[in-house]
Write a protein that holds these residues in place. Structure first.
Motif, mmCIF file in Angstrom:
data_model
loop_
_atom_site.group_PDB
_atom_site.id
_atom_site.type_symbol
_atom_site.label_atom_id
_atom_site.label_comp_id
_atom_site.label_asym_id
_atom_site.label_seq_id
_atom_site.Cartn_x
_atom_site.Cartn_y
_atom_site.Cartn_z
ATOM 1 N N ARG A 17 0.704 -1.475 -0.211
ATOM 2 C CA ARG A 17 0.133 -0.116 -0.022
ATOM 3 C C ARG A 17 1.092 1.212 -0.050
ATOM 4 O O ARG A 17 0.560 2.341 -0.737
ATOM 5 N N VAL A 18 2.033 1.129 0.781
ATOM 6 C CA VAL A 18 2.776 2.229 0.696
ATOM 7 C C VAL A 18 3.200 2.642 -0.559
ATOM 8 O O VAL A 18 3.606 3.863 -0.958
ATOM 9 N N ILE A 19 3.818 1.506 -1.215
ATOM 10 C CA ILE A 19 4.545 1.487 -2.556
ATOM 11 C C ILE A 19 3.611 2.216 -3.540
ATOM 12 O O ILE A 19 3.617 3.035 -4.410
ATOM 13 N N LEU A 20 2.116 1.756 -3.574
ATOM 14 C CA LEU A 20 1.110 2.176 -4.285
ATOM 15 C C LEU A 20 0.966 3.483 -4.147
ATOM 16 O O LEU A 20 0.619 4.083 -5.062
ATOM 17 N N PHE A 21 0.855 3.938 -2.824
ATOM 18 C CA PHE A 21 0.661 5.482 -2.481
ATOM 19 C C PHE A 21 1.839 6.473 -2.990
ATOM 20 O O PHE A 21 1.521 7.335 -3.715
ATOM 21 N N LEU A 22 3.024 5.891 -2.842
ATOM 22 C CA LEU A 22 4.161 6.672 -3.592
ATOM 23 C C LEU A 22 4.009 6.791 -5.150
ATOM 24 O O LEU A 22 4.358 7.675 -5.716
ATOM 25 N N ALA A 23 3.510 5.538 -5.711
ATOM 26 C CA ALA A 23 3.581 5.502 -7.219
ATOM 27 C C ALA A 23 2.477 6.626 -7.486
ATOM 28 O O ALA A 23 2.639 7.146 -8.686
ATOM 29 N N ILE A 24 1.354 6.472 -6.974
ATOM 30 C CA ILE A 24 0.184 7.521 -7.109
ATOM 31 C C ILE A 24 0.464 8.924 -6.811
ATOM 32 O O ILE A 24 0.425 9.791 -7.873
ATOM 33 N N LEU A 25 1.404 9.471 -5.947
ATOM 34 C CA LEU A 25 1.910 10.373 -5.870
ATOM 35 C C LEU A 25 2.816 10.887 -6.849
ATOM 36 O O LEU A 25 2.722 12.084 -7.340
ATOM 37 N N CYS A 26 3.827 10.038 -7.134
ATOM 38 C CA CYS A 26 4.771 10.451 -8.140
ATOM 39 C C CYS A 26 3.984 10.590 -9.553
ATOM 40 O O CYS A 26 4.257 11.503 -10.457
ATOM 41 N N ALA A 27 2.878 9.749 -9.866
ATOM 42 C CA ALA A 27 1.995 10.116 -10.969
ATOM 43 C C ALA A 27 1.493 11.350 -11.220
ATOM 44 O O ALA A 27 1.246 11.987 -12.032
ATOM 45 N N LEU A 28 0.927 11.708 -9.957
ATOM 46 C CA LEU A 28 0.168 12.921 -9.794
ATOM 47 C C LEU A 28 0.967 14.204 -9.958
ATOM 48 O O LEU A 28 0.746 15.315 -10.699
ATOM 49 N N VAL A 29 2.403 14.036 -9.533
ATOM 50 C CA VAL A 29 3.254 15.182 -9.703
ATOM 51 C C VAL A 29 3.826 15.311 -11.084
ATOM 52 O O VAL A 29 3.913 16.264 -11.786
ATOM 53 N N MET A 30 4.023 14.264 -11.882
ATOM 54 C CA MET A 30 4.309 13.920 -13.156
ATOM 55 C C MET A 30 3.014 14.741 -14.311
ATOM 56 O O MET A 30 3.171 15.367 -15.058
ATOM 57 N N LEU A 31 1.607 14.476 -13.620
ATOM 58 C CA LEU A 31 0.569 14.746 -14.567
ATOM 59 C C LEU A 31 0.239 16.137 -14.079
ATOM 60 O O LEU A 31 -0.371 16.769 -15.139
ATOM 61 N N ALA A 32 0.499 16.846 -13.109
ATOM 62 C CA ALA A 32 0.165 18.227 -12.789
ATOM 63 C C ALA A 32 0.496 19.205 -13.923
ATOM 64 O O ALA A 32 -0.129 19.821 -14.150
ATOM 65 N N PRO A 33 1.911 19.213 -14.294
ATOM 66 C CA PRO A 33 2.065 20.163 -15.568
ATOM 67 C C PRO A 33 1.355 19.804 -16.706
ATOM 68 O O PRO A 33 0.924 20.881 -17.841
ATOM 69 N N VAL A 34 1.004 18.584 -16.903
ATOM 70 C CA VAL A 34 0.183 18.214 -18.316
ATOM 71 C C VAL A 34 -1.126 18.920 -18.176
ATOM 72 O O VAL A 34 -1.581 19.620 -19.142
ATOM 73 N N LEU A 35 -1.730 18.691 -17.106
ATOM 74 C CA LEU A 35 -3.014 19.053 -16.841
ATOM 75 C C LEU A 35 -3.092 20.743 -16.809
ATOM 76 O O LEU A 35 -4.039 21.449 -17.189
#
Length: 283
Positions: A17-35
């Motif tokens: 769950r911790v790994i999944l949370f960190l992966a989602i967090l990284c994805a959101l950080v990468m996705l923020a400039p695109v949005l």
């Protein structure tokens, strides 16, 4: 024993769950400039001049994209980019596959020396050969032609290296079995080995197409006529001053418009990239 096993399972579940949370967090950080870019592209330029925070609030408009399509030459620029990127990708795949097979499977004099010379091409920056290339292409009258935009990219040391390593990972017993059946070297390459390298070819093809599609430096120098602009050069020519924010929405819509084909291409071939990367890791 059962308590220990249960504790291990709980620990693993918590870790996952911790790994999944960190992966989602990284994805959101990468996705923020695109949005952010997409949001800006859907806002009216005058509204952005009044308040940059309006990107978070309605209304939104597709007027910036309509203005791009209203440009008379935009479809010609898209066609030029497709021809250049597609031709460069096909040529790179053909040459890299043939060279990779030769270096990995054939024995010939100075093979290792030639392979090292090819790899040295990775250390030569494009700017170092720019003047010589420009003079050569001027003498050949290749400027403002498709061959002038495609030929420089066909020298792909990374492609040769990638395909060489992939061919070396394939068991040589396949070659020996095909030779016993009186198969020629080309038939072994075409019928037996090449189909096994599809993941590597897809990965190389996507990276090559991506680089050619986004290339701005050489097309700006070689394609000086408006009808020979690629999409990156063409949309840049419509923006008179990048430092001003009055056309920020239009500028961001250009970025989205130029990036959309690449995104579609990646989504279509992503399984091959994952297969190639995971297969290389296992080997």
């Amino acid at each position: 024993m059962s308590l220990a096993t249960g504790g291990n399972m709980v620990g693993r579940s918590l870790g996952d769950r911790v790994i999944l949370f960190l992966a989602i967090l990284c994805a959101l950080v990468m996705l923020a400039p695109v949005l952010w870019v997409i949001g800006l592209s859907l806002k009216d330029n005058k509204e952005l001049m009044a308040d940059m925070n309006s990107v978070f609030n309605a209304p939104y408009t597709i007027g910036n994209y309509i203005n791009i399509l209203a440009t008379s030459s935009v479809f010609r620029w898209v066609l030029n980019s497709v021809i250049v990127a597609g031709g460069l990708t096909i040529g790179t795949l053909v040459l890299s596959s043939l060279a990779g097979y030769g270096f990995a499977r054939l024995n010939f004099p100075y093979r290792n020396t030639l392979f090292i010379i090819v790899l040295l091409g990775l250390a030569v920056p494009e700017q170092a050969v720019l003047i010589a290339r420009h003079q050569l292409f001027s003498w050949l009258k290749f400027h403002n032609t498709y061959q002038g935009l495609i030929l420089p990219g066909l020298s792909a040391p990374f492609g040769v290296f990638l395909m060489t390593q992939y061919f070396r990972a394939i068991p040589k017993e396949l070659d020996e079995a095909a030779l016993l059946d009186n198969a020629s070297r080309f038939k072994i390459f075409w019928k037996v080995l090449l189909p096994l390298t599809v993941p590597a070819q897809a990965t190389l093809g996507i990276f090559t197409f991506l680089g050619a599609w986004n290339d701005y430096f050489w097309p700006l120098i070689s394609g000086t006529k408006k009808e020979m602009y690629t999409l990156t050069v063409g949309i840049a020519s419509t923006q008179t001053n990048f430092a001003q924010s009055e056309g920020l929405g239009f500028l961001m819509s250009q970025a989205v418009f130029a990036s959309a084909p690449i995104l579609v291409l990646y989504l279509f071939f992503q399984k091959y990239i994952v297969t190639a990367v995971s297969g290389a890791a296992v080997r």
